[in-house]
Design an enzyme around this catalytic site. Structure first.
Site, PDB file in Angstrom:
ATOM      1  CG  HIS A 145      -1.931   1.437   1.160  1.00 35.54           C
ATOM      2  ND1 HIS A 145      -3.662   0.624   1.238  1.00 35.54           N
ATOM      3  CD2 HIS A 145      -1.969   2.484   1.508  1.00 35.54           C
ATOM      4  CE1 HIS A 145      -3.896   2.116   0.958  1.00 35.54           C
ATOM      5  NE2 HIS A 145      -3.700   3.059   0.843  1.00 35.54           N
ATOM      6  CB  CYS A 146       3.368   2.869  -1.608  1.00 42.06           C
ATOM      7  SG  CYS A 146       3.583   1.850  -3.305  1.00 42.06           S
ATOM      8  CG  HIS A 147      -0.664   6.516  -2.044  1.00 46.80           C
ATOM      9  ND1 HIS A 147      -1.847   5.795  -2.358  1.00 46.80           N
ATOM     10  CD2 HIS A 147      -1.356   6.357  -0.036  1.00 46.80           C
ATOM     11  CE1 HIS A 147      -2.409   5.192  -1.773  1.00 46.80           C
ATOM     12  NE2 HIS A 147      -2.432   6.253  -0.803  1.00 46.80           N
ATOM     13  CE1 TYR A 155      -4.656  13.555  -0.330  1.00 43.94           C
ATOM     14  CE2 TYR A 155      -7.045  12.288  -0.085  1.00 43.94           C
ATOM     15  CZ  TYR A 155      -5.592  13.056  -0.688  1.00 43.94           C
ATOM     16  OH  TYR A 155      -5.267  11.325  -1.354  1.00 43.94           O
ATOM     17  NE  ARG A 169      -7.745   2.879  -1.468  1.00 47.66           N
ATOM     18  CZ  ARG A 169      -7.112   4.269  -0.565  1.00 47.66           C
ATOM     19  NH1 ARG A 169      -6.956   5.551  -1.376  1.00 47.66           N
ATOM     20  NH2 ARG A 169      -6.777   4.111   0.471  1.00 47.66           N
ATOM     21  CG  HIS A 178      -5.451   2.354   5.814  1.00 50.20           C
ATOM     22  ND1 HIS A 178      -4.289   1.883   5.817  1.00 50.20           N
ATOM     23  CD2 HIS A 178      -5.964   3.471   5.114  1.00 50.20           C
ATOM     24  CE1 HIS A 178      -3.868   2.700   4.658  1.00 50.20           C
ATOM     25  NE2 HIS A 178      -4.781   3.666   4.729  1.00 50.20           N
ATOM     26  CG  ASP A 204      -1.111   5.023   3.841  1.00 47.20           C
ATOM     27  OD1 ASP A 204      -1.694   4.942   2.264  1.00 47.20           O
ATOM     28  OD2 ASP A 204      -1.696   5.844   4.534  1.00 47.20           O
ATOM     29  CG  ASN A 221      -5.869  13.371   3.373  1.00 40.61           C
ATOM     30  OD1 ASN A 221      -6.216  14.637   3.907  1.00 40.61           O
ATOM     31  ND2 ASN A 221      -6.379  13.018   2.711  1.00 40.61           N
TER      32      ASN A 221
END
Length: 290
Positions: free
Chosen positions: A26-28, A44, A119, A177, A245, A250
């Protein structure tokens, strides 16, 4: 529209060595905005965190694989994620955000680009529950593709969605999460009890035992999240995933250090065999790493 804090620029070196082919599940990637603009209707605006930053972090931490999850700030334009996967030369897979307008050709293009899931956000501060007619139509297409769905939920959503959504899904589904449960409410809180029961009873259910900084009530090293992660790993060791993550959009409490998060993972998963499943075998199976 709020802005996000940047990630900790100085990740510590983890105290332990990752197993070969460990996967950050899980990464962006965010931007860069001048090349991959953010969605006009985003809730955001993150600091740019392009592919080069993610690659450097993974090399530093010891991850040889990763799953890049499309975040809501880029909306349904998955271009930045697809570009990062292509540049990784087999190192990365992706999770896309799509809407009802995508056709079969678009789905197959995403599949060829390394996407293996879609997602949906149910989290209130990101817009809340999606249009459920669209959700179920997309689920039919996901099933036909042999993909799965990733669900970003608030803790109470686990209670509200258990019968009309979670029990009806016919594809594997991954809850992000740890269901965003609140550590301060303890292991016996209703959302967490339902999540454990779901993992015990439904073979389609997966969960990411990451996001300790979102579960925790305090500041790093977020040790109050350990018991929740341990319980989920013990309940379904073949259907758990873990990720950083990065770059932590946020976060309103204490920005985590990514090396510290790896050390936390080793504390709540000290058994080497379970860690092999968590970091290597499970993501390889779910995300079709060759």
């Amino acid at each position: 529209m709020k802005s996000c804090l940047p990630p900790d620029p100085n990740p510590t070196k983890p105290q332990h060595t990752m197993p070969a082919l460990a996967c950050d599940a899980h990464c962006h990637v965010f931007g860069p905005a001048d090349r991959f603009p953010y969605a006009p209707d985003r809730s955001y605006t993150p600091p740019d965190a392009p592919y080069e930053h993610l690659l450097a972090l993974h090399d530093w931490l010891g991850f040889q694989r990763g799953v890049i999850v499309q975040a809501s700030c880029h909306g349904t334009d998955n271009t930045a994620m697809i570009d990062a996967i292509a540049r990784g030369n087999g190192r990365y897979r992706g999770v896309a955000i799509v809407d009802d307008h995508i056709d079969e050709a678009g789905l197959h293009a995403l599949n060829e680009g390394g996407v293996r899931a879609v997602r949906f956000n149910f989290v209130q501060h990101l817009g809340g529950r999606p249009d459920m007619q669209v959700f179920w139509r997309v689920m039919e297409r996901v099933e036909a593709m042999g993909w799965h769905v990733v669900l970003h939920l608030d803790a109470n959503d686990i209670v509200q969605l258990q019968d009309d959504v979670l029990a009806r899904l016919r594809v594997p589904f991954v809850i992000d999460h740890m269901g965003r449960v609140r550590a301060q409410d303890g292991l016996e809180q209703m959302p967490f009890r339902l999540l454990v029961q779901l993992m015990r009873d439904n073979p389609l259910a997966w969960v990411k035992v990451c996001g300790a900084e979102r579960v925790s009530v305090g500041k790093r090293p977020f040790d109050d999240a350990i018991a929740f992660a341990q319980t989920l790993i013990e309940t379904a060791p073949d259907r758990v995933l873990w990720g950083t993550d990065f770059p932590h959009p946020n976060i309103s409490k204490d920005m985590p250090n990514d090396g510290g998060l790896v050390d936390l993972m080793f504390r709540f998963c000290p058994d080497a065999d379970l860690r092999q499943k968590l970091l290597v075998g499970n993501p390889a199976r779910l995300y079709d790493f060759a």
